[in-house]
Design a protein around this motif. Structure first.
Motif, short mmCIF file in Angstrom:
data_model
loop_
_atom_site.label_atom_id
_atom_site.label_comp_id
_atom_site.label_asym_id
_atom_site.label_seq_id
_atom_site.Cartn_x
_atom_site.Cartn_y
_atom_site.Cartn_z
N THR A 333 0.81 -1.22 0.00
CA THR A 333 0.00 0.00 0.00
C THR A 333 0.84 1.27 0.00
N CYS A 334 2.16 1.12 -0.14
CA CYS A 334 3.02 2.30 -0.26
C CYS A 334 4.31 1.89 -0.97
N LYS A 335 5.01 2.89 -1.48
CA LYS A 335 6.24 2.63 -2.20
C LYS A 335 7.28 1.93 -1.33
N PHE A 369 9.86 6.24 -17.26
CA PHE A 369 10.04 6.39 -15.82
C PHE A 369 9.26 5.32 -15.07
N LEU A 370 9.91 4.65 -14.13
CA LEU A 370 9.25 3.66 -13.27
C LEU A 370 8.68 4.37 -12.05
N GLU A 371 7.40 4.13 -11.79
CA GLU A 371 6.76 4.74 -10.63
C GLU A 371 5.97 3.70 -9.85
N TYR A 372 5.65 4.03 -8.61
CA TYR A 372 4.87 3.17 -7.74
C TYR A 372 3.61 3.94 -7.39
N ARG A 373 2.46 3.41 -7.78
CA ARG A 373 1.23 4.20 -7.65
C ARG A 373 0.01 3.29 -7.56
N THR A 374 -1.12 3.91 -7.23
CA THR A 374 -2.38 3.20 -7.27
C THR A 374 -2.88 3.14 -8.72
N ARG A 375 -3.89 2.35 -8.95
CA ARG A 375 -4.32 2.05 -10.32
C ARG A 375 -4.99 3.24 -11.00
N ARG A 376 -4.90 3.21 -12.34
CA ARG A 376 -5.58 4.18 -13.19
C ARG A 376 -6.43 3.44 -14.21
N ARG A 406 -8.92 -2.66 -3.90
CA ARG A 406 -8.18 -2.49 -5.16
C ARG A 406 -7.61 -1.09 -5.32
N ASP A 407 -8.34 -0.08 -4.86
CA ASP A 407 -7.85 1.30 -5.01
C ASP A 407 -6.74 1.62 -4.03
N ARG A 408 -6.48 0.74 -3.06
CA ARG A 408 -5.40 0.98 -2.09
C ARG A 408 -4.09 0.35 -2.52
N LEU A 409 -4.14 -0.58 -3.45
CA LEU A 409 -2.91 -1.24 -3.88
C LEU A 409 -1.96 -0.26 -4.55
N VAL A 410 -0.70 -0.33 -4.20
CA VAL A 410 0.35 0.43 -4.87
C VAL A 410 1.17 -0.55 -5.71
N LEU A 411 1.27 -0.28 -7.00
CA LEU A 411 1.89 -1.23 -7.92
C LEU A 411 2.98 -0.54 -8.74
N THR A 436 20.05 -10.09 -21.80
CA THR A 436 19.86 -9.02 -20.81
C THR A 436 21.20 -8.57 -20.24
N ARG A 437 21.38 -7.28 -20.13
CA ARG A 437 22.62 -6.73 -19.57
C ARG A 437 22.45 -6.26 -18.13
N ARG A 438 21.33 -5.57 -17.85
CA ARG A 438 21.09 -5.08 -16.50
C ARG A 438 19.72 -5.54 -16.01
N VAL A 439 19.67 -5.93 -14.75
CA VAL A 439 18.45 -6.45 -14.14
C VAL A 439 17.85 -5.42 -13.20
N LEU A 440 16.54 -5.23 -13.31
CA LEU A 440 15.79 -4.53 -12.28
C LEU A 440 15.15 -5.59 -11.40
N SER A 441 15.58 -5.68 -10.16
CA SER A 441 15.02 -6.64 -9.22
C SER A 441 14.04 -5.91 -8.30
N LEU A 442 12.82 -6.44 -8.23
CA LEU A 442 11.81 -5.88 -7.33
C LEU A 442 11.45 -6.94 -6.28
N SER A 443 11.62 -6.58 -5.03
CA SER A 443 11.19 -7.46 -3.94
C SER A 443 10.11 -6.71 -3.16
N VAL A 444 9.25 -7.47 -2.53
CA VAL A 444 8.18 -6.85 -1.77
C VAL A 444 8.13 -7.46 -0.38
N SER A 445 7.91 -6.62 0.60
CA SER A 445 7.67 -7.08 1.96
C SER A 445 6.27 -6.67 2.32
N GLY A 446 5.31 -7.56 2.10
CA GLY A 446 3.90 -7.23 2.25
C GLY A 446 3.54 -6.90 3.69
N ASN A 447 2.38 -6.24 3.81
CA ASN A 447 1.95 -5.86 5.16
C ASN A 447 1.13 -7.01 5.73
#
Length: 447
Positions: A333-335, A369-376, A406-411, A436-447
């Motif tokens: 629910t947040c970045k 640009f990569l962003e973390y936001r709620t849905r549109r 659903r509107d609270r999810l940050v993705l 692939t040359r460079r990796v973007l790794s995304l990990s999440v620590s859920g609430n």
């Protein structure tokens, strides 16, 4: 190339079932259909794996397992064998043995595919007679348009390359290749409704009504699938026009065309229930009567769903909705719930994580640009190998995320492309490849 093999190759290309670097996991029972599929895919792609599920129901199951092991060894195809007790599962969950076996098989296929790669496709051996049988079965039991669309060539990660082959074509191909197969004696049991359709009804229709019965039923399924895809999109628009979270505005609902009224109510009910099974036309018609009647009222519906009419709104509620929220494994629910990292790729595909809490993307292909936001409204994900996308709203519904969450999810998003729904699907737009040359790794620590 053999004509039948060419036909399957054309189906794979037409529906973009496999890309050059996709793995394919084939469910191999030992029967003619799955053996043919395995053999053909080994000729058409080099990234084939197999899984065999021993249901523990038949005395001959051990022989089938031994046959599949031998066949995969001869073809140099990696094989996983899993043992289940479908009868025990059926008794414990109040299901028929056939349904229990289907549920457990699908679960195993998903687990094994996940262990291979995020983009691994699950190849199933349904053919044209299976399609015709399914359409007829749904028609006899009572079906809407969705049921008459039958079996889809591509359904998420499931692919069916043999869907346009007949059983005769399959067996003739195997004979030409000098390959034998196993016979499941339960497929000859007339006490099973589907077996009666396949063994008696369809042959009788072909003999006494029209020799092209199977072909015509398959054509109906194909045409109906196009209609259903169109109506699904229109239903989504209609639902958005009259919905506020778990509430429908009665005035706007009743201003819709009759077909869309019913589909909107069906969608809302199915989403709230978390199931579509056993939700019938009668339930939808009862909801329509509740919406149209003056004053207030209430309906008790399957799976603990209640629909209340209060003045000019319909309110859908389910028992234990709070406990459903607590069971969700990930709810960022947040970045700060995300932990991004960028680093060089080793070039070893085995390093790509298979877990549910970390996902990798090709960073050099992410140009915006990569962003973390709620849905549109226009958010979607690339979830098909051919680049087709699926609306985020539909994905969240399929994942059974409650409407008010659903509107609270940050993705994570790049423009209107959602990269990942934690605990759910990952975008195929930026996959890790050997280049692939460079990796973007995304990990999440859920609430």
């Amino acid at each position: 190339m053999n004509r039948t093999l060419e036909k399957v190759q054309s189906t794979i290309e037409t529906y973009a079932m496999l890309r050059g670097n996709d793995d394919a996991l084939v469910g191999v029972s030992g029967g003619a259909d799955s053996v043919c599929l395995l053999l053909m895919l080994t000729k058409l792609t080099g990234r084939v794996h197999a899984v065999h599920v021993n249901h523990g129901l038949r005395e001959s199951a051990g022989k089938d397992e031994a046959y599949v092991r031998n066949l995969c060894a001869r073809l140099h195809v990696p094989l996983k064998v899993r043992h289940i007790q479908a009868g025990t599962y059926a008794r414990e969950h109040g299901l028929g043995v056939e349904e229990a076996g289907h549920i457990l098989r699908r679960r195993i296929f998903e687990e094994e595919a996940d262990a291979i790669s995020d983009s691994c496709r699950i190849a199933l051996a349904h053919h044209s007679e299976d399609q015709a049988e399914t359409v007829l079965f749904h028609l006899c039991r009572g079906s809407g348009i969705r049921g008459l669309a039958g079996i889809r060539p591509v359904d998420g990660r499931l692919i069916r390359p043999l869907l346009y082959l007949t059983r005769d074509e399959i067996e003739e191909y195997l004979r030409l290749e000098g390959i034998s197969w196993c016979t499941d004696e339960t497929n000859l049991d007339p006490s099973c409704a589907r077996n009666r359709l396949r063994l008696s009804v369809l042959p009788e229709l072909a003999e006494t009504i029209n020799a092209g019965t199977t072909r015509h039923l398959c054509e109906i399924a194909e045409d109906t699938a196009e209609v259903e895809d169109y109506l699904e999109e229109e239903t989504g628009k209609a639902l958005a026009s009259c919905r506020q979270k778990n509430t429908l505005l009665v005035g706007k609902l009743l201003s819709l065309p009759s077909l869309l009224e019913k589909r909107v109510l069906q969608e809302m009910l199915g989403e709230c229930a978390g199931h579509r099974k056993d939700l019938t036309r009668a339930h939808v018609e009862a909801l329509l009567r509740l919406a149209a009647k003056p004053g207030n009222g209430q309906l008790d519906l399957p799976y603990g769903v209640t629909c209340r009419k209060s003045y000019d709104v319909l309110i859908f509620e389910k028992d234990g909705e709070k406990s459903r929220e607590e069971k969700l494994p990930f709810l960022p629910t947040c970045k700060a719930d995300y932990h991004p990292e960028i680093f060089p790729f080793s070039g070893c595909m085995a390093d790509v994580p298979r877990g549910t809490c970390t996902k990798w993307f090709d960073y050099d292909r992410i140009s915006a640009f990569l962003e973390y936001r709620t849905r549109r409204e226009k958010d979607a994900m690339t979830v098909y190998a051919d680049g087709r996308r699926k609306k985020l709203s539909r994905i969240l519904i399929d994942r059974k995320i409650p409407a008010d969450l659903r509107d609270r999810l940050v993705l994570p998003a790049v423009r209107d492309e959602i990269l990942w729904v934690p605990g759910g699907p990952v975008s195929l737009k930026y996959p890790i490849t050997e280049t692939t040359r460079r990796v973007l790794s995304l990990s999440v620590s859920g609430n």
